[in-house]
Design an enzyme around this catalytic site. Structure first.
Site, PDB file in Angstrom:
ATOM      1  N   LYS A  52      44.473  45.347  30.127  1.00  0.00           N
ATOM      2  CA  LYS A  52      44.855  44.828  31.226  1.00  0.00           C
ATOM      3  C   LYS A  52      45.493  43.664  30.535  1.00  0.00           C
ATOM      4  O   LYS A  52      45.031  42.911  29.910  1.00  0.00           O
ATOM      5  CB  LYS A  52      43.829  44.052  32.008  1.00  0.00           C
ATOM      6  CG  LYS A  52      44.123  43.825  33.866  1.00  0.00           C
ATOM      7  CD  LYS A  52      42.635  43.738  34.021  1.00  0.00           C
ATOM      8  CE  LYS A  52      42.561  43.552  35.817  1.00  0.00           C
ATOM      9  NZ  LYS A  52      41.713  42.898  36.460  1.00  0.00           N
TER      10      LYS A  52
HETATM   11  C1  E4P Z   1      42.016  42.191  40.058  1.00  0.00           C
HETATM   12  O1  E4P Z   1      41.870  43.598  38.578  1.00  0.00           O
HETATM   13  C2  E4P Z   1      41.541  41.383  39.632  1.00  0.00           C
HETATM   14  O2  E4P Z   1      40.203  41.312  39.047  1.00  0.00           O
HETATM   15  C3  E4P Z   1      40.990  40.321  40.987  1.00  0.00           C
HETATM   16  O3  E4P Z   1      41.297  41.621  42.295  1.00  0.00           O
HETATM   17  C4  E4P Z   1      40.987  40.060  41.910  1.00  0.00           C
HETATM   18  O4  E4P Z   1      41.125  39.501  43.099  1.00  0.00           O
HETATM   19  P1  E4P Z   1      40.541  37.230  43.341  1.00  0.00           P
HETATM   20  O5  E4P Z   1      41.654  37.548  44.096  1.00  0.00           O
HETATM   21  O6  E4P Z   1      39.708  37.669  44.631  1.00  0.00           O
HETATM   22  O7  E4P Z   1      40.190  36.793  42.646  1.00  0.00           O
END
Ligand code: E4P
Length: 227
Positions: free
Chosen positions: A83
């Site tokens: 990522k």
């Molecule tokens: C995606 O890969 C992120 O880890 C995640 O969906 C972020 O979500 P949040 O806004 O609830 O922290």
């Protein structure tokens, strides 16, 4: 629609993977920090539990170090998806890692312009954050609609729309109606999706009526095989 779960908590991952409904996992540095565990160990263990893509995020901000981190993460298991953040350096790293055959998830996407860049950089997944857009009074779901529409216009884009920052089952169903490829669900949201009061009420009635018949489908002592 594929379901990923958005957590680094191994107990949650094992529990939900047992449903047979989990196609992958996404983590981020904040989720890893919550576990208090070593990142590389956590990624290795998740990859052993879930055979689908497991997103592990780089923490460098320059391309060269992102590449070194991404290559190290990719060596952990075949299903690691590196990522990277949606920055110029992140997209440069995306292009290189993708060309090496590593799956890349471009994260922190908040506009359809950014999503076009990620597709051109060869990302396997683009992660638009719907909940965080809703939080600032913009429509997260409208962004999903735009990205799905744009990607459909260019069938050579192989990037899948991975709806992130999901806060409720409604985000999931709306994304599915729009044709998003993947949703990454917090464990609580996946559990909420099973629930409906009429299901519980109906089941209670069926079981009560069945009890009155005095019957049982399995005879006494008939074996129940382990799952
Ligand atoms: C995606 O890969 C992120 O880890 C995640 O969906 C972020 O979500 P949040 O806004 O609830 O922290």
């Amino acid at each position: 629609m594929k379901f990923f779960i958005d957590t680094a908590d191994l107990a949650e991952i094992r529990d939900l993977a047992a449903t047979g409904l989990v196609d992958g996992v996404t983590t981020n540095p904040s989720l890893v920090a919550k576990t208090g565990r070593q990142f590389l160990d956590v990624v290795r263990e998740i990859c052993a539990v879930v055979p689908g893509p497991v997103s592990a995020e780089v923490t460098a901000t320059d391309t060269a170090t992102m590449l070194a981190e991404g290559r190290k993460l990719a060596k952990i298991a075949k299903n690691v998806t590196v990522k990277v953040p949606l920055t110029p350096d992140g997209l440069k790293a995306c292009k290189v890692l993708s060309s090496e055959g590593t799956m890349v998830n471009v994260t922190l996407c908040f506009s359809s312009a950014q999503a076009i860049l990620a597709a051109k950089a060869g990302a396997s997944f683009i992660s638009p954050f719907v909940g965080r857009l809703d939080d600032i009074g913009q429509s997260g779901m409208e962004l999903i609609r735009e990205i799905v529409e744009i990607y459909r216009n260019y069938p050579h884009f192989k990037t899948e729309v991975l709806v992130a920052s999901i806060r409720s089952p409604m985000h999931v169903t709306e994304a599915a109606r729009m044709g998003a490829h993947v949703g990454t669900l917090p464990p609580a949201v996946l559990r909420q999706m099973f629930a409906h009061p009429l299901t519980e009420k109906g089941l209670a009635t069926f079981l009560a009526d069945w009890k009155k018949t005095g019957q049982s489908i399995l005879a006494d002592g008939e074996k129940v095989a382990a799952e």
